[in-house]
Design a protein around this motif. Structure first.
Motif, PDB file in Angstrom:
ATOM      1  N   ASP A   1      93.774 -98.356  15.691  1.00  0.00           N
ATOM      2  CA  ASP A   1      94.275 -99.679  15.322  1.00  0.00           C
ATOM      3  C   ASP A   1      94.917 -99.655  13.938  1.00  0.00           C
ATOM      4  OD1 ASP A   1      93.990-102.507  14.108  1.00  0.00           O
ATOM      5  OD2 ASP A   1      93.617-102.823  16.235  1.00  0.00           O
ATOM      6  N   ASP A   2      96.169-100.133  13.867  1.00  0.00           N
ATOM      7  CA  ASP A   2      96.917-100.110  12.611  1.00  0.00           C
ATOM      8  C   ASP A   2      96.348-101.077  11.580  1.00  0.00           C
ATOM      9  OD1 ASP A   2      99.035-100.021  10.662  1.00  0.00           O
ATOM     10  OD2 ASP A   2      99.889-101.769  11.618  1.00  0.00           O
TER      11      ASP A   2
ATOM     12  N   HIS B   1      93.540 -99.821  10.059  1.00  0.00           N
ATOM     13  CA  HIS B   1      93.889 -98.562   9.409  1.00  0.00           C
ATOM     14  C   HIS B   1      92.901 -97.472   9.791  1.00  0.00           C
ATOM     15  CE1 HIS B   1      95.659 -96.386   5.721  1.00  0.00           C
ATOM     16  NE2 HIS B   1      96.606 -96.523   6.631  1.00  0.00           N
TER      17      HIS B   1
ATOM     18  N   THR C   1      94.354 -92.812  14.075  1.00  0.00           N
ATOM     19  CA  THR C   1      95.746 -92.979  14.462  1.00  0.00           C
ATOM     20  C   THR C   1      96.660 -92.020  13.713  1.00  0.00           C
ATOM     21  OG1 THR C   1      97.597 -94.519  14.592  1.00  0.00           O
ATOM     22  CG2 THR C   1      96.073 -94.837  12.792  1.00  0.00           C
TER      23      THR C   1
ATOM     24  N   GLN D   1      99.478 -92.604  12.857  1.00  0.00           N
ATOM     25  CA  GLN D   1     100.279 -93.339  11.878  1.00  0.00           C
ATOM     26  C   GLN D   1      99.813 -93.047  10.465  1.00  0.00           C
ATOM     27  OE1 GLN D   1     100.669 -97.661  12.385  1.00  0.00           O
ATOM     28  NE2 GLN D   1     100.498 -97.780  10.173  1.00  0.00           N
TER      29      GLN D   1
ATOM     30  N   GLU E   1     102.236 -91.728   7.571  1.00  0.00           N
ATOM     31  CA  GLU E   1     102.390 -92.373   6.262  1.00  0.00           C
ATOM     32  C   GLU E   1     102.126 -91.386   5.135  1.00  0.00           C
ATOM     33  OE1 GLU E   1     100.994 -96.907   7.591  1.00  0.00           O
ATOM     34  OE2 GLU E   1      99.537 -95.458   6.817  1.00  0.00           O
TER      35      GLU E   1
ATOM     36  N   ARG F   1     100.411-103.856   2.114  1.00  0.00           N
ATOM     37  CA  ARG F   1      99.735-103.951   3.403  1.00  0.00           C
ATOM     38  C   ARG F   1      99.254-105.381   3.663  1.00  0.00           C
ATOM     39  NH1 ARG F   1      97.929-100.147   6.709  1.00  0.00           N
ATOM     40  NH2 ARG F   1      98.313 -98.527   5.145  1.00  0.00           N
TER      41      ARG F   1
ATOM     42  N   GLN G   1      98.082-100.740  18.339  1.00  0.00           N
ATOM     43  CA  GLN G   1      98.163 -99.332  18.721  1.00  0.00           C
ATOM     44  C   GLN G   1      99.570 -98.785  18.442  1.00  0.00           C
ATOM     45  OE1 GLN G   1      95.564 -97.494  19.631  1.00  0.00           O
ATOM     46  NE2 GLN G   1      94.204 -99.264  19.477  1.00  0.00           N
ATOM     47  N   THR G   2      99.742 -98.284  17.243  1.00  0.00           N
ATOM     48  CA  THR G   2     101.057 -97.819  16.809  1.00  0.00           C
ATOM     49  C   THR G   2     101.224 -96.300  16.942  1.00  0.00           C
ATOM     50  OG1 THR G   2     100.208 -97.683  14.554  1.00  0.00           O
ATOM     51  CG2 THR G   2     101.388 -99.698  15.162  1.00  0.00           C
TER      52      THR G   2
END
Length: 401
Positions: free
Chosen positions: A66-67, A70, A74, A76, A80, A259, A271-272
């Motif tokens: 989950d973005d 954080h 993930t 992502q 980052e 953020r 969900q990224t």
């Protein structure tokens, strides 16, 4: 089962039937392949790029997480961190779009009004819907480059707002773009502007949507290119071909605040992983393709010049701007005739954009079409007698239809 239960089940089944939707049922066989073939012949924008099958397949293996929370699972988070590392910044933040990344990037810098953002007169006020004024309540100082190409330190010094005069909102951020209209902002000039800005306590933000092109063309690392800036936004879709996404980079404290503002702007996602996976694929597999794009762009420009087309802004990376009137035609005529070809070309106005999915055959067909039109106009008696105007002009002319 009672009659009441049967009736309830029937009602639920009816609701489920109303809600269900097979979106693939309306997709014609071969539709995506047709779209990909059309993109190879589209010269309107880099954002016309479509994800490849290989990109989709790679992205499917991205981890879940989950973005907004954080979650470290993930990919992502790893993306980052990677972008922050290669740009020499402390942290990064994945964004749904370049517009959001820039607007949140600026808003995060601006703490308490009154304040002003200084920028080159084109992008932030025209193509981001006046977002800096709306989202940040900022006054804007658009500056026209005195040399017609890029802002200089002198341009900035002449337009910056600072000092004790209470009549004016002081400049808090200088926002630059590299590339701008496909042209490369000289690094030594950026450094000079940055040194001046820092001497006045002013922040530097970069719209680096196409900074990848600068790195590919000059062989300069992103770390070096972004060192003069406090923060920057880098796009994964424009030029690199990811389906969505940008990354805002800067100091850790700044990114933490960004953020929160992203959540405020409605940019928090769930969900990224699949989006981050596509972006990672683009960095690895699509960035190396940019040099070919630059070579094709130069080929197109030289051919246009041989035909007699006036180039309004020459090829430095992936774009040229040309004057259709210089061969006695219009952008609408050229575009309409391009669409009428057995294999259509898709053209806009004065801006011609090449990208990693542009085919060399499409470039050749565009050259042939332009040469044919120019020859027809010459036989009809057209002579180019236009005199180049002095001073700054916006070279981006859109089609009238």
């Amino acid at each position: 089962m009672s009659q009441v239960e049967v009736s309830a089940d029937a009602t639920k089944t009816k609701v489920a039937e109303e809600i269900k939707f097979d979106i693939l049922a309306g997709v014609p066989a071969g539709g995506n392949e047709l779209k990909r073939s059309q993109i190879a012949r589209t010269f309107i924008s880099q954002i016309a790029l479509v994800p490849t099958k290989e990109m989709y397949e790679y992205a499917l293996f991205a981890s879940l997480g989950d973005d907004v929370y954080h979650e470290p699972s993930t990919v992502q988070v790893a993306l980052e961190a990677h972008v922050a590392k290669i740009t020499g910044k402390e942290a990064g933040l994945f964004m749904p779009s370049g517009t959001m990344s820039n607007q949140i990037g600026l808003r995060t810098h601006l703490m308490q009004p009154p304040y002003t953002i200084l920028f080159i007169m084109i992008f932030y006020c025209r193509y981001e819907v006046g977002g800096a004024g709306f989202h940040s309540g900022a006054a804007l100082t658009p500056v026209i480059p005195s040399n017609g190409h890029h802002l200089t330190r002198k341009d900035v010094e002449n337009n910056i707002i600072y000092g004790p005069d209470v009549h004016f909102a002081p400049t808090e951020v200088i926002a630059l773009e590299n590339t701008l209209n496909g042209t490369i902002f000289p690094q030594d000039e950026i450094i000079a502007i940055s040194e001046f800005a820092r001497s006045k306590g002013i922040k530097m933000h970069l719209d680096g949507a196409r900074i990848w092109h600068v790195a590919a063309e000059t062989g300069t690392s992103l770390h070096e290119l972004l060192e003069p800036f406090d923060t920057a936004s880098l796009c994964f879709s424009k030029g690199l071909g990811a389906p969505i996404g940008s990354c805002l980079v800067g100091p850790k404290e700044y990114i933490t605040r960004a953020r929160r503002i992203r959540k405020l702007f409605g940019g928090g996602m769930r969900q990224t992983g699949i989006l981050a996976g596509a972006a990672a694929y683009a960095l690895t597999h699509n960035f190396p393709l940019l040099h070919r794009v630059h070579v094709l762009t130069i080929k197109l420009q030289k051919s246009f010049e041989d035909i007699g087309v006036t180039i309004l802004s020459p090829a430095e990376t992936c774009m040229i701007f040309y004057d259709a009137a210089s061969i006695g035609s219009t952008y609408d005529e050229i575009a309409e005739r391009g669409e009428a070809l057995p294999e259509p070309l898709f053209l806009g106005g004065s801006r011609v954009v090449l990208h990693i999915q542009t085919s060399e055959a499409a470039v050749d067909d565009f050259i042939k079409l332009t040469a044919t039109i120019a020859e027809e106009k010459r036989k009809a008696g057209f002579v180019n007698s236009a005199v180049q105007a002095n001073g700054h002009q916006d070279v981006y002319v859109r089609r009238t239809h």
